[in-house]
Motif scaffolding. Structure first.
Motif, mmCIF file in Angstrom:
data_model
loop_
_atom_site.group_PDB
_atom_site.id
_atom_site.type_symbol
_atom_site.label_atom_id
_atom_site.label_comp_id
_atom_site.label_asym_id
_atom_site.label_seq_id
_atom_site.Cartn_x
_atom_site.Cartn_y
_atom_site.Cartn_z
ATOM 1 N N LEU A 135 53.669 5.586 34.425
ATOM 2 C CA LEU A 135 54.265 6.643 35.239
ATOM 3 C C LEU A 135 53.449 6.927 36.492
ATOM 4 N N GLU A 136 54.151 7.043 37.597
ATOM 5 C CA GLU A 136 53.547 7.469 38.856
ATOM 6 C C GLU A 136 54.416 8.601 39.401
ATOM 7 N N LEU A 137 54.272 9.760 38.787
ATOM 8 C CA LEU A 137 55.119 10.899 39.122
ATOM 9 C C LEU A 137 54.687 11.561 40.425
ATOM 10 N N LYS A 138 55.666 12.097 41.126
ATOM 11 C CA LYS A 138 55.377 12.792 42.376
ATOM 12 C C LYS A 138 54.686 14.128 42.113
ATOM 13 N N GLU A 139 55.036 14.739 40.949
ATOM 14 C CA GLU A 139 54.407 16.012 40.601
ATOM 15 C C GLU A 139 52.995 15.770 40.060
ATOM 16 N N ALA A 140 52.122 16.716 40.287
ATOM 17 C CA ALA A 140 50.749 16.607 39.775
ATOM 18 C C ALA A 140 50.747 16.851 38.272
ATOM 19 N N VAL A 141 50.297 15.853 37.515
ATOM 20 C CA VAL A 141 50.242 15.948 36.060
ATOM 21 C C VAL A 141 48.879 15.460 35.598
ATOM 22 N N ASP A 142 48.236 16.213 34.685
ATOM 23 C CA ASP A 142 46.911 15.777 34.239
ATOM 24 C C ASP A 142 47.028 14.539 33.352
ATOM 25 N N ARG A 143 45.926 13.879 33.163
ATOM 26 C CA ARG A 143 45.897 12.573 32.503
ATOM 27 C C ARG A 143 46.447 12.619 31.075
ATOM 28 N N ASP A 144 46.077 13.631 30.308
ATOM 29 C CA ASP A 144 46.532 13.729 28.924
ATOM 30 C C ASP A 144 48.038 13.939 28.842
ATOM 31 N N GLU A 145 48.545 14.809 29.705
ATOM 32 C CA GLU A 145 49.990 15.063 29.702
ATOM 33 C C GLU A 145 50.753 13.820 30.139
ATOM 34 N N LEU A 146 50.187 13.067 31.071
ATOM 35 C CA LEU A 146 50.825 11.849 31.546
ATOM 36 C C LEU A 146 50.985 10.837 30.408
ATOM 37 N N LYS A 147 49.978 10.761 29.542
ATOM 38 C CA LYS A 147 50.044 9.858 28.395
ATOM 39 C C LYS A 147 51.153 10.263 27.440
ATOM 40 N N VAL A 148 51.284 11.573 27.226
ATOM 41 C CA VAL A 148 52.335 12.091 26.335
ATOM 42 C C VAL A 148 53.714 11.786 26.913
ATOM 43 N N LEU A 149 53.869 11.976 28.209
ATOM 44 C CA LEU A 149 55.150 11.732 28.874
ATOM 45 C C LEU A 149 55.497 10.236 28.865
ATOM 46 N N LYS A 180 54.557 8.050 26.652
ATOM 47 C CA LYS A 180 54.931 7.738 25.273
ATOM 48 C C LYS A 180 56.378 8.135 25.015
ATOM 49 N N LYS A 181 56.769 9.309 25.502
ATOM 50 C CA LYS A 181 58.143 9.791 25.332
ATOM 51 C C LYS A 181 59.138 8.833 25.972
ATOM 52 N N GLU A 182 58.816 8.350 27.177
ATOM 53 C CA GLU A 182 59.703 7.418 27.869
ATOM 54 C C GLU A 182 59.805 6.097 27.115
ATOM 55 N N GLY A 183 58.677 5.625 26.578
ATOM 56 C CA GLY A 183 58.671 4.364 25.838
ATOM 57 C C GLY A 183 59.533 4.406 24.594
ATOM 58 N N TYR A 184 59.467 5.525 23.872
ATOM 59 C CA TYR A 184 60.278 5.673 22.671
ATOM 60 C C TYR A 184 61.748 5.899 23.022
ATOM 61 N N ALA A 185 62.022 6.508 24.168
ATOM 62 C CA ALA A 185 63.405 6.741 24.601
ATOM 63 C C ALA A 185 64.118 5.414 24.851
ATOM 64 N N VAL A 186 63.412 4.443 25.436
ATOM 65 C CA VAL A 186 64.012 3.125 25.662
ATOM 66 C C VAL A 186 64.246 2.415 24.340
ATOM 67 N N GLN A 187 63.298 2.508 23.430
ATOM 68 C CA GLN A 187 63.461 1.912 22.097
ATOM 69 C C GLN A 187 64.726 2.454 21.438
ATOM 70 N N ASN A 188 64.920 3.750 21.493
ATOM 71 C CA ASN A 188 66.095 4.388 20.901
ATOM 72 C C ASN A 188 67.383 3.965 21.599
ATOM 73 N N ALA A 189 67.347 3.900 22.929
ATOM 74 C CA ALA A 189 68.538 3.529 23.688
ATOM 75 C C ALA A 189 68.951 2.086 23.411
ATOM 76 N N LEU A 190 67.973 1.196 23.256
ATOM 77 C CA LEU A 190 68.288 -0.195 22.941
ATOM 78 C C LEU A 190 68.909 -0.318 21.557
ATOM 79 N N GLU A 191 68.383 0.443 20.591
ATOM 80 C CA GLU A 191 68.971 0.411 19.256
ATOM 81 C C GLU A 191 70.423 0.877 19.302
ATOM 82 N N THR A 192 70.688 1.939 20.061
ATOM 83 C CA THR A 192 72.056 2.443 20.201
ATOM 84 C C THR A 192 72.969 1.379 20.780
ATOM 85 N N TYR A 193 72.497 0.706 21.827
ATOM 86 C CA TYR A 193 73.307 -0.329 22.469
ATOM 87 C C TYR A 193 73.600 -1.474 21.503
ATOM 88 N N PHE A 194 72.559 -1.995 20.849
ATOM 89 C CA PHE A 194 72.748 -3.128 19.943
ATOM 90 C C PHE A 194 73.602 -2.747 18.731
#
Length: 215
Positions: free
Chosen positions: A47-61, A63-77
Motif C-alpha cells: 500500500l502507498e496511501l495518500k493519507e498519512a498512516v503509521d507503519r503498524d496500521e499500514l500492515k493491518v490494512l 493484510k485486510k486487502e490481501g484477504y479480501a482478494v482471496q475471498n473475492a477469488l473464491e466467490t468468483y470460482f
C-alpha cells in the motif's frame, strides 16, 4: 460510422492489452495432468496511501486487502464451478486459512514458504496467489464518479494486481495474469476480481472448453 470504428479500435486495444498481460506455461497440460484441487491463499498487498498512516496500521490494512482478494477469488470460482466451467476443485478458503494457522503460517510469513511446501501442508495440487499494489483501500470501495480528465491526470489509476497459479509438485509458474486497477475495473474488490477474471476467462487454463479446444 466514426463512432463504430472508434469503439472497435478501443475494444481491440483492450483485448490486445489483456492478451499481453497473460502468461501460460507451454507445458501446462503435462504439469497439471493430475491436478484435482487448488488452494487460494491470501494475496500480498503493498500500500502507498495518500493519507498519512503509521507503519503498524499500514500492515493491518495491507493484510485486510490481501484477504479480501482471496475471498473475492473464491466467490468468483465458486459461481463458475456451479456451472461446471472448471476441471478442478477449489479448497474452501476457511479450511485453507485454518490449516495454515495450525502450521503457524499467516499473512506475515506465508511468502517465506515455497509453493511445494504450501501444497504439501494444504494437501492440494496447486496454489493460486498474487500481489497487489494499491494507493487506495480497494476493499472499502472506490469513487465511481469520474471524467475523461481523470485518465490524463492519473486520478483514475489505483494500482495493479497480479494473479498466478503455481504447480505444487515442481513449483513452476503455470499461469499468470496482470491487470491495472482503475475506476473502470470495478468499485470494490469483488467487482474488480469478477470483471478481471471474466476478461481472462477465455485464457484461464483450467476452463473445460479451453482444454477441449487444445485437445
Amino acid at each position: 460510422m466514426k463512432k463504430i470504428v472508434f469503439v472497435f479500435i478501443l475494444l481491440t486495444t483492450v483485448m490486445a492489452s489483456a492478451q499481453k498481460n497473460i502468461y501460460e506455461n507451454i507445458r501446462f497440460d503435462e504439469l497439471t495432468d493430475n491436478h484435482e484441487v487448488l488452494a487460494i491463499v491470501p494475496f500480498i498487498a503493498h500500500l502507498e496511501l495518500k493519507e498519512a498512516v503509521d507503519r503498524d496500521e499500514l500492515k493491518v490494512l495491507a493484510k485486510k486487502e490481501g484477504y479480501a482478494v482471496q475471498n473475492a477469488l473464491e466467490t468468483y470460482f465458486s459461481k463458475r464451478k456451479k456451472r461446471k466451467k472448471f476441471n478442478v476443485d477449489f479448497q474452501n478458503i476457511n479450511n485453507t486459512n485454518a490449516i495454515l494457522a495450525q502450521n503457524n503460517i499467516d499473512y506475515n510469513n506465508i511468502d517465506t514458504y515455497t509453493t511445494q511446501e504450501l501444497c504439501k501442508i494444504l494437501e492440494v495440487n496447486g496454489i493460486i496467489s498474487g500481489n497487489l499494489n494499491l494507493n487506495i483501500l480497494l476493499s472499502e470501495g472506490v469513487p465511481t464518479d469520474f471524467s475523461i480528465l481523470d485518465y490524463f491526470s492519473g486520478n483514475a489509476n489505483y494500482g495493479r494486481i497480479g494473479v498466478k497459479v503455481s504447480d505444487g509438485e515442481t513449483g513452476k509458474l503455470l499461469w499468470k495474469y496482470e491487470n491495472e486497477i482503475s475506476k473502470k475495473t470495478g468499485k470494490n474488490t469483488t467487482e474488480l476480481i469478477d470483471k478481471m477474471m471474466k476478461t481472462a476467462s477465455r485464457k484461464f487454463p483450467y476452463d473445460r472448453d479451453k482444454r477441449r479446444d487444445r485437445n
